[in-house]
Write a protein that holds these residues in place. Structure first.
Motif, PDB file in Angstrom:
ATOM      1  N   ASP A   1      53.497   8.637  -0.927  1.00  0.00           N
ATOM      2  CA  ASP A   1      52.651   7.898  -1.870  1.00  0.00           C
ATOM      3  C   ASP A   1      52.050   6.704  -1.159  1.00  0.00           C
ATOM      4  O   ASP A   1      52.703   6.082  -0.331  1.00  0.00           O
ATOM      5  CB  ASP A   1      53.493   7.389  -3.051  1.00  0.00           C
ATOM      6  CG  ASP A   1      53.348   8.283  -4.275  1.00  0.00           C
ATOM      7  OD1 ASP A   1      52.201   8.536  -4.671  1.00  0.00           O
ATOM      8  OD2 ASP A   1      54.376   8.725  -4.802  1.00  0.00           O
TER       9      ASP A   1
ATOM     10  N   ILE B   1      43.449  18.323  -6.272  1.00  0.00           N
ATOM     11  CA  ILE B   1      44.764  18.766  -5.770  1.00  0.00           C
ATOM     12  C   ILE B   1      44.921  20.282  -5.972  1.00  0.00           C
ATOM     13  O   ILE B   1      45.415  20.985  -5.094  1.00  0.00           O
ATOM     14  CB  ILE B   1      45.913  17.973  -6.441  1.00  0.00           C
ATOM     15  CG1 ILE B   1      45.860  16.515  -5.988  1.00  0.00           C
ATOM     16  CG2 ILE B   1      47.274  18.583  -6.121  1.00  0.00           C
ATOM     17  CD1 ILE B   1      46.836  15.590  -6.696  1.00  0.00           C
TER      18      ILE B   1
ATOM     19  N   ARG C   1      59.141  20.533 -12.174  1.00  0.00           N
ATOM     20  CA  ARG C   1      58.293  20.316 -13.361  1.00  0.00           C
ATOM     21  C   ARG C   1      58.280  21.584 -14.216  1.00  0.00           C
ATOM     22  O   ARG C   1      58.119  21.517 -15.428  1.00  0.00           O
ATOM     23  CB  ARG C   1      56.859  19.986 -12.923  1.00  0.00           C
ATOM     24  CG  ARG C   1      56.730  18.629 -12.250  1.00  0.00           C
ATOM     25  CD  ARG C   1      55.309  18.362 -11.795  1.00  0.00           C
ATOM     26  NE  ARG C   1      55.181  17.059 -11.149  1.00  0.00           N
ATOM     27  CZ  ARG C   1      54.057  16.571 -10.664  1.00  0.00           C
ATOM     28  NH1 ARG C   1      52.948  17.283 -10.739  1.00  0.00           N
ATOM     29  NH2 ARG C   1      54.035  15.369 -10.112  1.00  0.00           N
TER      30      ARG C   1
ATOM     31  N   GLY D   1      52.452  20.557  -5.806  1.00  0.00           N
ATOM     32  CA  GLY D   1      52.503  20.800  -7.245  1.00  0.00           C
ATOM     33  C   GLY D   1      53.706  20.243  -7.966  1.00  0.00           C
ATOM     34  O   GLY D   1      53.834  20.419  -9.170  1.00  0.00           O
ATOM     35  N   ASP D   2      54.605  19.569  -7.231  1.00  0.00           N
ATOM     36  CA  ASP D   2      55.726  18.947  -7.938  1.00  0.00           C
ATOM     37  C   ASP D   2      55.824  17.497  -7.460  1.00  0.00           C
ATOM     38  O   ASP D   2      54.975  17.015  -6.713  1.00  0.00           O
ATOM     39  CB  ASP D   2      57.031  19.732  -7.676  1.00  0.00           C
ATOM     40  CG  ASP D   2      57.879  19.791  -8.946  1.00  0.00           C
ATOM     41  OD1 ASP D   2      58.258  18.713  -9.442  1.00  0.00           O
ATOM     42  OD2 ASP D   2      58.137  20.898  -9.442  1.00  0.00           O
ATOM     43  N   ASP D   3      56.863  16.789  -7.908  1.00  0.00           N
ATOM     44  CA  ASP D   3      56.984  15.387  -7.486  1.00  0.00           C
ATOM     45  C   ASP D   3      57.323  15.276  -6.002  1.00  0.00           C
ATOM     46  O   ASP D   3      56.971  14.301  -5.347  1.00  0.00           O
ATOM     47  CB  ASP D   3      58.029  14.671  -8.346  1.00  0.00           C
ATOM     48  CG  ASP D   3      57.541  14.551  -9.768  1.00  0.00           C
ATOM     49  OD1 ASP D   3      56.605  13.779  -9.995  1.00  0.00           O
ATOM     50  OD2 ASP D   3      58.045  15.276 -10.643  1.00  0.00           O
TER      51      ASP D   3
ATOM     52  N   ILE E   1      43.047  22.087  -3.292  1.00  0.00           N
ATOM     53  CA  ILE E   1      43.779  22.132  -2.009  1.00  0.00           C
ATOM     54  C   ILE E   1      44.890  23.197  -2.095  1.00  0.00           C
ATOM     55  O   ILE E   1      45.061  24.009  -1.191  1.00  0.00           O
ATOM     56  CB  ILE E   1      44.448  20.775  -1.674  1.00  0.00           C
ATOM     57  CG1 ILE E   1      43.416  19.655  -1.660  1.00  0.00           C
ATOM     58  CG2 ILE E   1      45.166  20.840  -0.322  1.00  0.00           C
ATOM     59  CD1 ILE E   1      44.027  18.269  -1.582  1.00  0.00           C
TER      60      ILE E   1
ATOM     61  N   ASP F   1      59.785   9.605  -7.237  1.00  0.00           N
ATOM     62  CA  ASP F   1      59.496  11.041  -7.111  1.00  0.00           C
ATOM     63  C   ASP F   1      60.734  11.836  -6.696  1.00  0.00           C
ATOM     64  O   ASP F   1      60.916  12.974  -7.135  1.00  0.00           O
ATOM     65  CB  ASP F   1      58.352  11.271  -6.110  1.00  0.00           C
ATOM     66  CG  ASP F   1      56.995  11.062  -6.749  1.00  0.00           C
ATOM     67  OD1 ASP F   1      56.843  11.390  -7.945  1.00  0.00           O
ATOM     68  OD2 ASP F   1      56.081  10.564  -6.059  1.00  0.00           O
TER      69      ASP F   1
ATOM     70  N   SER G   1      54.049   8.375 -13.649  1.00  0.00           N
ATOM     71  CA  SER G   1      53.258   7.485 -12.797  1.00  0.00           C
ATOM     72  C   SER G   1      51.829   7.378 -13.314  1.00  0.00           C
ATOM     73  O   SER G   1      51.212   6.324 -13.241  1.00  0.00           O
ATOM     74  CB  SER G   1      53.262   7.980 -11.347  1.00  0.00           C
ATOM     75  OG  SER G   1      52.881   9.334 -11.284  1.00  0.00           O
TER      76      SER G   1
HETATM   77  P1  ADP Z   1      53.006  12.136  -8.005  1.00  0.00           P
HETATM   78  O1  ADP Z   1      52.197  11.431  -9.077  1.00  0.00           O
HETATM   79  O2  ADP Z   1      54.301  12.682  -8.486  1.00  0.00           O
HETATM   80  O3  ADP Z   1      53.124  11.335  -6.731  1.00  0.00           O
HETATM   81  P2  ADP Z   1      50.648  13.532  -7.257  1.00  0.00           P
HETATM   82  O4  ADP Z   1      49.848  13.725  -8.509  1.00  0.00           O
HETATM   83  O5  ADP Z   1      50.275  12.429  -6.327  1.00  0.00           O
HETATM   84  O6  ADP Z   1      52.188  13.438  -7.642  1.00  0.00           O
HETATM   85  O7  ADP Z   1      50.637  14.868  -6.432  1.00  0.00           O
HETATM   86  C1  ADP Z   1      50.910  16.106  -7.049  1.00  0.00           C
HETATM   87  C2  ADP Z   1      51.107  17.148  -5.964  1.00  0.00           C
HETATM   88  O8  ADP Z   1      49.934  17.253  -5.162  1.00  0.00           O
HETATM   89  C3  ADP Z   1      52.234  16.823  -4.989  1.00  0.00           C
HETATM   90  O9  ADP Z   1      52.846  18.043  -4.623  1.00  0.00           O
HETATM   91  C4  ADP Z   1      51.492  16.217  -3.793  1.00  0.00           C
HETATM   92  O10 ADP Z   1      52.216  16.392  -2.573  1.00  0.00           O
HETATM   93  C5  ADP Z   1      50.217  17.034  -3.782  1.00  0.00           C
HETATM   94  N1  ADP Z   1      49.055  16.323  -3.182  1.00  0.00           N
HETATM   95  C6  ADP Z   1      48.444  15.193  -3.626  1.00  0.00           C
HETATM   96  N2  ADP Z   1      47.400  14.846  -2.838  1.00  0.00           N
HETATM   97  C7  ADP Z   1      47.348  15.775  -1.849  1.00  0.00           C
HETATM   98  C8  ADP Z   1      46.511  15.978  -0.715  1.00  0.00           C
HETATM   99  N3  ADP Z   1      45.490  15.133  -0.438  1.00  0.00           N
HETATM  100  N4  ADP Z   1      46.763  17.050   0.084  1.00  0.00           N
HETATM  101  C9  ADP Z   1      47.771  17.912  -0.186  1.00  0.00           C
HETATM  102  N5  ADP Z   1      48.600  17.783  -1.242  1.00  0.00           N
HETATM  103  C10 ADP Z   1      48.401  16.737  -2.074  1.00  0.00           C
END
Ligand code: ADP
Ligand code: MG
Length: 335
Positions: A50, A12, A154, A31-33, A15, A79, A221
């Motif tokens: 999700d 992540i 966060r 980077g946030d929920d 990306i 979230d 989570s």
């Molecule tokens: P949560 O556990 O709160 O759902 P995640 O750990 O899944 O959060 O995601 C953390 C951050 O990374 C969020 O901002 C989410 O949108 C982003 N994110 C997760 N997977 C991807 C992806 N494949 N491409 C772009 N952003 C992503």
């Protein structure tokens, strides 16, 4: 680079660094929920997504359509709750292995989904449908809104802030392990329910934010340590957690003992509790306790934010303090 080396969170980060957002209307991207977009002078739009994948997030023999529908929406609602936001509506994308999944299962999935949606006041807005071969895929995208000056990120925790957690820890992970071992549900329905059908703390998140109580917040989570670590990274601080303060329900203590599970590792590293983890200035602790009584849900202070040392430090029952790795659920990495 490979996935096992990066882990889910390294991926992540890759990306986020490779494709940073450039629009000034993006207040918070990756980077946030939830992502936060400027909408009007006062309001922001919140967006979160999700997915639940058969074989990874659920197994069909262990749940039913209705509970799965509720859970698919609940994990997204959680979230929005973690931002202190107000959910508005959602889209649902399904990959259905139509040769194997009966229509009735999908029918009850939508019944569960929309029942929770109605309870919370969110509308089904659309989605996408595809044949998927052999696994059921569910992906939900949820929109929400919030007042710009009430959103909780966060980031934002400060040295000395008290760390609170809502509800109880470890129960969802215990439910998962009991199911995996094929242990009878009799007498422990509440524990199984916590895993199969989590209750998102939407109202609680909104009230906390409305009253300006949390300076930083996240939902649990991936597990307490893993999610606390996300919050710490964004807040640039460390944390000290007192093991004796972790909220462990009597049922959780009873069944972990009965079946030989380590309650502390489930409470610290087990995921999917979907409780709120938030940091509050010490002078606001009375207000937090008052709100906890009003919503009839414990908000337990489990430690504090510290400066100087990064990461998480655990104080055990004897008062010994030691650093701990933020282990929790991480796709691409074995635990
Ligand atoms: P949560 O556990 O709160 O759902 P995640 O750990 O899944 O959060 O995601 C953390 C951050 O990374 C969020 O901002 C989410 O949108 C982003 N994110 C997760 N997977 C991807 C992806 N494949 N491409 C772009 N952003 C992503
Ligand atoms: Mg989250």
């Amino acid at each position: 680079m490979d996935f096992s080396e990066l882990g889910e969170f390294g991926f992540i980060d890759w990306i986020r660094c490779s494709y940073p957002s450039s629009s000034p209307s993006v207040i918070k991207g990756i980077g946030d929920d939830a992502a936060v977009l400027s909408f009007s002078n006062d309001l922001v739009l919140l967006i979160t997504t999700d997915q639940l994948i058969e074989g990874f997030h659920f197994r069909l023999g262990e749940t039913d359509g209705e509970k799965l529908g509720r859970k698919a929406l609940a994990v997204n609602l959680s979230d929005i709750a973690a931002m202190g936001g107000y959910p508005i509506g959602y889209t649902v994308s399904l990959g259905i292995p139509s040769k194997r999944i009966p229509f009735d299962f999908v029918d009850s999935f939508y019944r569960g989904l929309t029942a929770l949606g109605e309870m919370i006041g969110v509308e089904l807005l659309g989605g996408d449908t595809s044949e998927s071969g052999d696994r059921l895929f569910i992906s939900i995208t949820l929109l929400g809104k919030a007042l710009k000056n009430k959103v909780v990120y966060r980031a934002g925790g400060q040295e000395g802030d008290l760390i609170y957690v809502s509800g109880w820890l470890g129960e969802a992970a215990l439910g998962f392990h009991l199911l995996e071992k094929g242990i009878s549900k009799k007498g422990k329905e509440n524990i199984f329910f916590r895993y199969l059908c989590p209750i998102p703390r939407v109202k609680e998140g909104q009230l906390l934010a409305e009253k300006n109580l949390p300076r930083a917040m996240i939902d649990i989570s991936d597990g307490l340590l893993a999610d606390l670590n996300h919050l710490l990274e964004q807040s640039g601080l460390g944390a000290e957690i007192e093991l004796s303060r972790l909220p462990l329900s009597p049922d959780f203590q009873l069944w972990t003992k009965e079946y030989g599970f380590d309650p502390l590792s489930l409470a610290l590293e087990g995921g999917e509790d979907y409780e709120l983890l938030f940091c509050v200035a010490p002078e606001k602790s009375k207000e937090v306790e008052k709100l906890s009584q009003e919503v009839s849900l414990p908000f337990t202070c489990i430690g504090k934010l510290i400066r100087g040392t990064k990461g998480i430090w655990i104080k055990d029952a004897k008062g010994v303090i030691a650093p701990v790795l933020p282990k929790g659920y991480n796709h691409f990495k074995s635990r």
